[in-house]
Design a protein around this motif. Structure first.
Motif, PDB file in Angstrom:
ATOM      1  N   UNK A  74       0.863  -1.177   0.000  1.00 48.11           N
ATOM      2  CA  UNK A  74       0.000   0.000   0.000  1.00 48.11           C
ATOM      3  C   UNK A  74       0.900   1.227   0.000  1.00 48.11           C
ATOM      4  N   UNK A  75       0.700   2.088  -0.996  1.00 48.70           N
ATOM      5  CA  UNK A  75       1.415   3.367  -1.024  1.00 48.70           C
ATOM      6  C   UNK A  75       0.706   4.291  -0.036  1.00 48.70           C
ATOM      7  N   UNK A  76       1.337   4.514   1.104  1.00 49.60           N
ATOM      8  CA  UNK A  76       0.641   5.186   2.199  1.00 49.60           C
ATOM      9  C   UNK A  76       1.527   6.242   2.848  1.00 49.60           C
ATOM     10  N   UNK A  77       0.884   7.071   3.652  1.00 46.71           N
ATOM     11  CA  UNK A  77       1.592   7.985   4.547  1.00 46.71           C
ATOM     12  C   UNK A  77       1.264   7.533   5.960  1.00 46.71           C
ATOM     13  N   UNK A  78       2.280   7.348   6.788  1.00 43.54           N
ATOM     14  CA  UNK A  78       1.985   6.884   8.148  1.00 43.54           C
ATOM     15  C   UNK A  78       2.877   7.598   9.164  1.00 43.54           C
ATOM     16  N   UNK A  79       2.336   7.708  10.347  1.00 41.91           N
ATOM     17  CA  UNK A  79       3.010   8.388  11.449  1.00 41.91           C
ATOM     18  C   UNK A  79       4.045   7.453  12.060  1.00 41.91           C
ATOM     19  N   UNK A  80       5.253   7.974  12.272  1.00 41.75           N
ATOM     20  CA  UNK A  80       6.322   7.143  12.829  1.00 41.75           C
ATOM     21  C   UNK A  80       6.635   7.492  14.276  1.00 41.75           C
ATOM     22  N   UNK A  81       5.792   8.346  14.875  1.00 38.83           N
ATOM     23  CA  UNK A  81       5.876   8.583  16.310  1.00 38.83           C
ATOM     24  C   UNK A  81       6.874   9.619  16.778  1.00 38.83           C
ATOM     25  N   UNK A  82       7.871   9.938  15.982  1.00 46.31           N
ATOM     26  CA  UNK A  82       8.857  10.930  16.371  1.00 46.31           C
ATOM     27  C   UNK A  82       9.402  11.617  15.123  1.00 46.31           C
ATOM     28  N   UNK A  83      10.045  12.753  15.330  1.00 48.38           N
ATOM     29  CA  UNK A  83      10.548  13.505  14.185  1.00 48.38           C
ATOM     30  C   UNK A  83      11.673  14.423  14.621  1.00 48.38           C
ATOM     31  N   UNK A  84      12.359  14.959  13.644  1.00 49.32           N
ATOM     32  CA  UNK A  84      13.380  15.960  13.929  1.00 49.32           C
ATOM     33  C   UNK A  84      12.676  17.279  14.275  1.00 49.32           C
ATOM     34  N   UNK A  85      13.365  18.212  14.947  1.00 51.16           N
ATOM     35  CA  UNK A  85      12.732  19.494  15.297  1.00 51.16           C
ATOM     36  C   UNK A  85      12.429  20.323  14.044  1.00 51.16           C
ATOM     37  N   UNK A  86      11.454  21.210  14.162  1.00 51.49           N
ATOM     38  CA  UNK A  86      11.063  22.080  13.052  1.00 51.49           C
ATOM     39  C   UNK A  86      11.455  23.511  13.367  1.00 51.49           C
ATOM     40  N   UNK A  87      12.177  24.126  12.444  1.00 45.79           N
ATOM     41  CA  UNK A  87      12.583  25.524  12.571  1.00 45.79           C
ATOM     42  C   UNK A  87      11.959  26.342  11.451  1.00 45.79           C
ATOM     43  N   UNK A  88      11.759  27.610  11.703  1.00 41.18           N
ATOM     44  CA  UNK A  88      11.359  28.529  10.647  1.00 41.18           C
ATOM     45  C   UNK A  88      12.580  28.756   9.764  1.00 41.18           C
ATOM     46  N   UNK A  89      12.492  28.360   8.512  1.00 41.44           N
ATOM     47  CA  UNK A  89      13.617  28.542   7.593  1.00 41.44           C
ATOM     48  C   UNK A  89      13.598  29.971   7.064  1.00 41.44           C
ATOM     49  N   UNK A  90      14.565  30.762   7.474  1.00 44.73           N
ATOM     50  CA  UNK A  90      14.614  32.156   7.066  1.00 44.73           C
ATOM     51  C   UNK A  90      14.749  32.250   5.553  1.00 44.73           C
ATOM     52  N   UNK A  91      13.847  33.021   4.938  1.00 44.57           N
ATOM     53  CA  UNK A  91      13.776  33.159   3.473  1.00 44.57           C
ATOM     54  C   UNK A  91      13.588  31.805   2.784  1.00 44.57           C
ATOM     55  N   UNK A  92      13.056  30.837   3.525  1.00 43.27           N
ATOM     56  CA  UNK A  92      12.794  29.522   2.965  1.00 43.27           C
ATOM     57  C   UNK A  92      14.020  28.659   2.812  1.00 43.27           C
ATOM     58  N   UNK A  93      15.148  29.076   3.365  1.00 43.92           N
ATOM     59  CA  UNK A  93      16.422  28.368   3.205  1.00 43.92           C
ATOM     60  C   UNK A  93      16.666  27.449   4.403  1.00 43.92           C
ATOM     61  N   UNK A  94      16.702  26.123   4.191  1.00 37.81           N
ATOM     62  CA  UNK A  94      16.930  25.204   5.319  1.00 37.81           C
ATOM     63  C   UNK A  94      18.302  25.372   5.946  1.00 37.81           C
ATOM     64  N   UNK A  95      19.209  26.039   5.248  1.00 34.80           N
ATOM     65  CA  UNK A  95      20.531  26.303   5.808  1.00 34.80           C
ATOM     66  C   UNK A  95      20.561  27.505   6.726  1.00 34.80           C
ATOM     67  N   UNK A  96      19.423  28.197   6.862  1.00 27.52           N
ATOM     68  CA  UNK A  96      19.336  29.368   7.745  1.00 27.52           C
ATOM     69  C   UNK A  96      18.165  29.202   8.711  1.00 27.52           C
ATOM     70  N   UNK A  97      18.308  28.307   9.681  1.00 26.04           N
ATOM     71  CA  UNK A  97      17.188  28.062  10.603  1.00 26.04           C
ATOM     72  C   UNK A  97      16.959  29.238  11.539  1.00 26.04           C
ATOM     73  N   UNK A  98      15.662  29.527  11.791  1.00 24.06           N
ATOM     74  CA  UNK A  98      15.293  30.581  12.723  1.00 24.06           C
ATOM     75  C   UNK A  98      14.698  29.988  13.976  1.00 24.06           C
ATOM     76  N   UNK A  99      13.542  30.477  14.382  1.00 25.54           N
ATOM     77  CA  UNK A  99      12.920  30.056  15.633  1.00 25.54           C
ATOM     78  C   UNK A  99      12.446  28.600  15.565  1.00 25.54           C
ATOM     79  N   UNK A 100      12.562  27.914  16.692  1.00 29.80           N
ATOM     80  CA  UNK A 100      12.043  26.552  16.817  1.00 29.80           C
ATOM     81  C   UNK A 100      10.530  26.625  17.024  1.00 29.80           C
ATOM     82  N   UNK A 101       9.787  25.800  16.280  1.00 30.52           N
ATOM     83  CA  UNK A 101       8.326  25.813  16.401  1.00 30.52           C
ATOM     84  C   UNK A 101       7.809  24.394  16.582  1.00 30.52           C
ATOM     85  N   UNK A 102       6.620  24.283  17.143  1.00 29.65           N
ATOM     86  CA  UNK A 102       5.955  22.999  17.291  1.00 29.65           C
ATOM     87  C   UNK A 102       4.687  22.964  16.466  1.00 29.65           C
ATOM     88  N   UNK A 103       4.003  21.839  16.436  1.00 27.11           N
ATOM     89  CA  UNK A 103       2.760  21.734  15.674  1.00 27.11           C
ATOM     90  C   UNK A 103       1.721  22.753  16.160  1.00 27.11           C
TER      91      UNK A 103
END
Length: 593
Positions: free
Chosen positions: A255-284
């Motif tokens: 089944x081609x599916x999307x499933x929750x794996x229970x944990x994840x890496x932290x999410x940062x606001x990417x300044x100007x959309x650039x993952x190499x320039x992380x800004x504030x840490x945010x949660x869901x």
């Protein structure tokens, strides 16, 4: 003919109910939803355009959901968080419901994705896939241009860049750019990880496969042990036997599916959309314009799941949600009337079109929710309305008072879309295979890039069941504006260009279908006059006018004389075939007027 004979006051309602009960209803309206999701049987993005072997299960889920009139709120919840509604950890407890819920999450696996291998499997490439999926959901379901806030605060709508990344964090345990599952499954699906595919099957499907493979393992075990110490024609012989046995192994249904794996890496606001320039840490979190309350995960079935997507899905389908029901009824209205009450289907924001009838939009949204989110209820309501049953004739009075038909003073004339044309030609000529569901039929690529469907024993199937591949689209469908899903299609454009009549005039398949139809008509109608009348009824769904009948009769007679003079056989069939071909090229066939 049955409708014309029905003199009861409910004759029109009887037709509406018959069409809503037809399996073809789900095929037709499921196709509209598949446009929204960006459905494709291939990954896109790269020249290889790798095949998605199991995407068709999601296509079948959608069509069945429409035919079953699955409540729209339930339909959305299953697609956004179906994996969190069921516990699929126990193979013995797997049933049809579990499988259906997992298949539904294919909704979030439809965006073009070239991250199968380097060099297009960088973090930035993965973020593009995530961004496309989030916009498909936000635009198609909520009417929000969310993607605008990926690099900066939205310039027009109250959605900040922080809102975008907080919203993305809801999906992080499933879509993690730093813990990425590539699109394509391993070749040894029976043994190990299957990337984005879950090897989940009913016990009656799984057990015979496991027994078959276990027997092969018993035979393989001594051969593989001997292979280690073997040398020279003996080592090669063992290798040959091992490969032959491995080739006999059966794969588990995936089944081609999307499933929750229970944990994840932290999410940062990417300044100007650039993952190499992380800004504030945010949660869901939900966008603050909707709620400033802390985001609360939902309780889920099974272990090691965050419950974030299920909480989101339940928020989206709240009866009083300001957008969900309005966006859906607006889309249904568009497909019936040619234009939505809000013309910008995926943008209910500041730059979107203002509703032409805001009170009607609100009333329809409430009507949907109060009638258990039934899409078929809306169809009945709309199709039996006075507005829908108007003539499409552009009377002088209405043209002056309502030139752009904003106030629905008449029904818009429209051209058949690509699927209606393709499927209609096959149905009329008796070459349509009505089998539903299953793996897609392949396409054939001919000289100069001409692409057709590959017919089976019963003819061609409806176009939705022909492989939807981004680089090998059927020529007929592409000519008549079947969209390339990049990433999806919100509104189709029905063009009128010279390639379209040229295709219908010169295409060999169209010519062969005309000959086939002429043969069928001759079996039912004897003589020129009855044959022409039947051709009109079959192709343009009405009898010919006296002028049309006279012109066609004269043309057929002249063609027959020419064929006789040229000493050709089957002149009646060839002449009638030309009449059918002409009608297939006519505006009366191509346009619903």
């Amino acid at each position: 003919e049955n409708f014309m004979k029905d003199k009861s006051s409910a004759a029109f309602e009887t037709v509406v109910d018959r069409l809503l009960a037809s399996p073809s209803y789900g095929v037709r309206w499921g196709r509209h939803w598949l446009d929204l999701t960006g459905y494709s049987d291939s990954e896109g993005k790269r020249n290889a355009d790798m095949i998605r072997d199991y995407a068709w299960k999601y296509r079948d889920y959608v069509i069945k959901a429409f035919n079953d009139d699955k409540p729209y709120d339930e339909f959305l919840i299953e697609q956004i968080a179906g994996d969190e509604l069921v516990d699929y950890s126990d193979p013995e407890a797997i049933n049809e419901d579990v499988i259906e819920k997992l298949v539904a999450t294919g909704f979030l696996r439809m965006a073009p994705d070239g991250t199968s291998a380097n060099p297009v499997n960088r973090v930035q490439d993965r973020l593009e896939v995530i961004g496309d999926e989030l916009q498909i959901l936000a635009g198609g379901v909520l009417g929000l241009t969310l993607k605008c806030a990926r690099c900066h605060d939205h310039k027009y709508d109250p959605i900040s860049q922080r809102d975008y990344y907080s919203f993305a964090a809801i999906f992080k345990a499933s879509y993690d750019e730093y813990n990425w599952l590539t699109p394509q499954p391993f070749k040894n699906q029976w043994a190990g990880s299957t990337r984005r595919h879950l090897p989940v099957a009913l016990p009656e499907e799984r057990k015979p496969i496991e027994a078959h493979n276990a027997k092969l393992e018993e035979e393989l075990d001594p051969l593989e042990k001997n292979f280690i110490s073997a040398k020279g024609k003996e080592r090669k012989e063992l290798k040959k036997k091992i490969d032959e046995l491995k080739a006999k192994k059966k794969t588990m249904p995936l089944i081609r599916a999307l499933w929750d794996r229970g944990e994840s890496s932290p999410t940062y606001v990417n300044l100007r959309g650039n993952p190499g320039s992380p800004g504030a840490l945010v949660g869901p979190a939900l966008p603050r314009v909707f709620s400033e309350k802390p985001f609360q995960p939902a309780k889920v079935m099974g272990k090691n799941k965050t419950g974030n997507r299920l909480a989101l899905a339940r928020w989206i389908t709240k009866p009083d949600h300001p957008l969900t029901s309005r966006v859906w009824v607006n889309r249904i209205w568009k497909h019936h009337f040619g234009q939505g009450i809000v013309a910008s289907l995926d943008n209910f924001g500041k730059l979107g079109s203002a509703p032409t009838h805001p009170e009607l939009l609100d009333w329809l949204a409430i009507e949907l929710v109060e009638n258990k989110w039934s899409t078929k209820h809306l169809h009945r309501l709309i199709c039996t309305s006075t507005a829908y049953r108007q003539s499409s004739l552009n009377a002088k009075t209405t043209a002056m008072k309502d030139p752009n038909n904003v106030w629905l003073s008449r029904m818009r004339m429209r051209r058949l879309d690509a699927e209606e044309l393709h499927d209609g030609l096959l149905a009329i000529s008796g070459r349509l295979n009505t089998r539903l569901g299953g793996k897609p039929d392949d396409v054939q690529v001919h000289e100069r890039g001409y692409v057709t469907g590959k017919p089976g024993k019963g003819g061609w199937r409806r176009s939705v069941y022909i492989r939807q591949r981004r680089i090998h689209m059927m020529t007929m469908l592409e000519t008549f504006d079947l969209p390339a899903m990049n990433p999806n299609c919100v509104t189709r454009i029905n063009s009128t260009v010279v390639q379209q009549p040229l295709f219908l005039l010169h295409d060999k398949v169209i010519y062969d279908l005309s000959r086939k139809l002429a043969s069928e008509i001759q079996k039912e109608a004897k003589g020129i006059d009855p044959a022409i009348r039947l051709a009109y009824r079959k192709i343009v769904n009405r009898p010919p006018s006296e002028k049309e009948l006279a012109g066609m009769t004269e043309s057929m007679q002249e063609l027959e004389r020419q064929f006789v003079a040229a000493k050709e056989t089957g002149q009646r069939n060839k002449a009638l075939s030309a009449v059918c071909h002409a009608l297939f090229n006519s505006a009366a066939f191509l346009y619903v007027d």
